[in-house]
Design a protein around this motif. Structure first.
Motif, PDB file in Angstrom:
ATOM      1  N   SER A 151      27.594 -22.038 -37.353  1.00 25.87           N
ATOM      2  CA  SER A 151      28.585 -20.975 -37.204  1.00 25.87           C
ATOM      3  C   SER A 151      29.614 -20.983 -38.322  1.00 25.87           C
ATOM      4  N   ASN A 152      29.523 -21.949 -39.248  1.00 25.07           N
ATOM      5  CA  ASN A 152      30.510 -22.088 -40.329  1.00 25.07           C
ATOM      6  C   ASN A 152      31.928 -22.238 -39.779  1.00 25.07           C
ATOM      7  N   PHE A 180      34.392 -25.274 -38.052  1.00 23.90           N
ATOM      8  CA  PHE A 180      34.528 -26.673 -37.681  1.00 23.90           C
ATOM      9  C   PHE A 180      34.856 -26.861 -36.207  1.00 23.90           C
ATOM     10  N   ASN A 181      35.387 -25.856 -35.571  1.00 26.04           N
ATOM     11  CA  ASN A 181      35.758 -25.953 -34.164  1.00 26.04           C
ATOM     12  C   ASN A 181      34.662 -25.459 -33.226  1.00 26.04           C
ATOM     13  N   ALA A 182      33.529 -25.044 -33.768  1.00 19.15           N
ATOM     14  CA  ALA A 182      32.438 -24.518 -32.945  1.00 19.15           C
ATOM     15  C   ALA A 182      31.789 -25.647 -32.142  1.00 19.15           C
ATOM     16  N   GLU A 183      31.266 -25.295 -31.000  1.00 20.71           N
ATOM     17  CA  GLU A 183      30.574 -26.257 -30.146  1.00 20.71           C
ATOM     18  C   GLU A 183      29.206 -26.564 -30.747  1.00 20.71           C
ATOM     19  N   VAL A 184      28.851 -27.839 -30.786  1.00 21.32           N
ATOM     20  CA  VAL A 184      27.540 -28.267 -31.262  1.00 21.32           C
ATOM     21  C   VAL A 184      26.718 -28.637 -30.033  1.00 21.32           C
ATOM     22  N   LYS A 185      25.603 -27.939 -29.862  1.00 23.99           N
ATOM     23  CA  LYS A 185      24.759 -28.211 -28.700  1.00 23.99           C
ATOM     24  C   LYS A 185      23.915 -29.457 -28.944  1.00 23.99           C
ATOM     25  N   GLY A 186      23.775 -30.249 -27.893  1.00 20.71           N
ATOM     26  CA  GLY A 186      22.933 -31.425 -27.958  1.00 20.71           C
ATOM     27  C   GLY A 186      21.535 -31.125 -27.451  1.00 20.71           C
ATOM     28  N   LEU A 187      20.664 -32.093 -27.552  1.00 18.40           N
ATOM     29  CA  LEU A 187      19.275 -31.921 -27.138  1.00 18.40           C
ATOM     30  C   LEU A 187      19.163 -31.581 -25.654  1.00 18.40           C
ATOM     31  N   ASN A 188      20.055 -32.102 -24.854  1.00 18.48           N
ATOM     32  CA  ASN A 188      20.016 -31.835 -23.412  1.00 18.48           C
ATOM     33  C   ASN A 188      20.339 -30.387 -23.060  1.00 18.48           C
ATOM     34  N   ASP A 189      20.897 -29.641 -24.020  1.00 20.36           N
ATOM     35  CA  ASP A 189      21.228 -28.231 -23.775  1.00 20.36           C
ATOM     36  C   ASP A 189      20.040 -27.297 -23.993  1.00 20.36           C
ATOM     37  N   PHE A 190      18.900 -27.841 -24.367  1.00 18.82           N
ATOM     38  CA  PHE A 190      17.696 -27.036 -24.617  1.00 18.82           C
ATOM     39  C   PHE A 190      16.634 -27.392 -23.594  1.00 18.82           C
ATOM     40  N   PRO A 191      15.744 -26.462 -23.281  1.00 18.36           N
ATOM     41  CA  PRO A 191      14.658 -26.772 -22.343  1.00 18.36           C
ATOM     42  C   PRO A 191      13.745 -27.865 -22.916  1.00 18.36           C
TER      43      PRO A 191
END
Length: 157
Positions: free
Chosen positions: A2-3, A5-16
């Motif tokens: 998202s360019n 620095f404050n954006a949320e970074v999704k982890g592996l658990n957030d994906f199916p």
């Protein structure tokens, strides 16, 4: 991405789970790539140190054997990096649009071209090994270390 620095970074658990990549393969391939890259940097630094400060090391057997032993390191690092890239993007060819399983060519007999090119590369590898071995065996015949002309050239460097 998202360019921001404050954006949320999704982890592996957030994906199916069916969209997870093989984490262990990517992790270990990355570690192998970095390991051999650092080893090559160290060997290159050792050479530079020898070149500028310890000229007598340049003709030492242990240094030459180090370079010989390190010959495949670049290839190993390259293949490990390729594995990180290709396995790390699984299961997607184009993220969110096309999965790898959908991009497989259904052409019958395509494996024969793979076998053909594999045979060509194995043949070329054997030819190169033969030629390099023959070249190395010719060195004592081509360059006589007792020749005064050879020794005078060697002492200048």
């Amino acid at each position: 991405m998202s360019n921001d620095f404050n954006a949320e970074v999704k982890g592996l658990n957030d994906f199916p789970k069916d969209e997870w990549l093989p984490v262990a393969v990517v992790h270990y391939a990355f570690q192998i790539m970095i390991f051999f890259g650092i080893v090559m940097i160290c060997i290159g630094s050792l050479y530079l140190y020898a070149f500028f400060f310890k000229k007598d090391w340049l003709s030492k057997n242990w240094l030459l054997k180090t370079f010989l032993f390190a010959t495949p390191f670049g290839y190993i690092a390259l293949e490990a990096g390729w594995t990180v890239t290709e396995v790390g993007r699984q299961p997607w060819i184009i993220y969110g649009i096309m999965k790898t399983v959908d991009a497989v060519t259904p052409m019958p007999g395509i494996q024969y071209s793979f076998y053909f090119f594999t045979a060509i590369f194995i043949s070329l590898s054997l030819i190169i090994i033969f030629l390099l071995r023959r070249q190395i065996q010719m060195v004592p015949k081509l360059y006589d270390p007792t020749d005064p002309q050879f020794n005078s050239k060697n002492k200048k460097s």
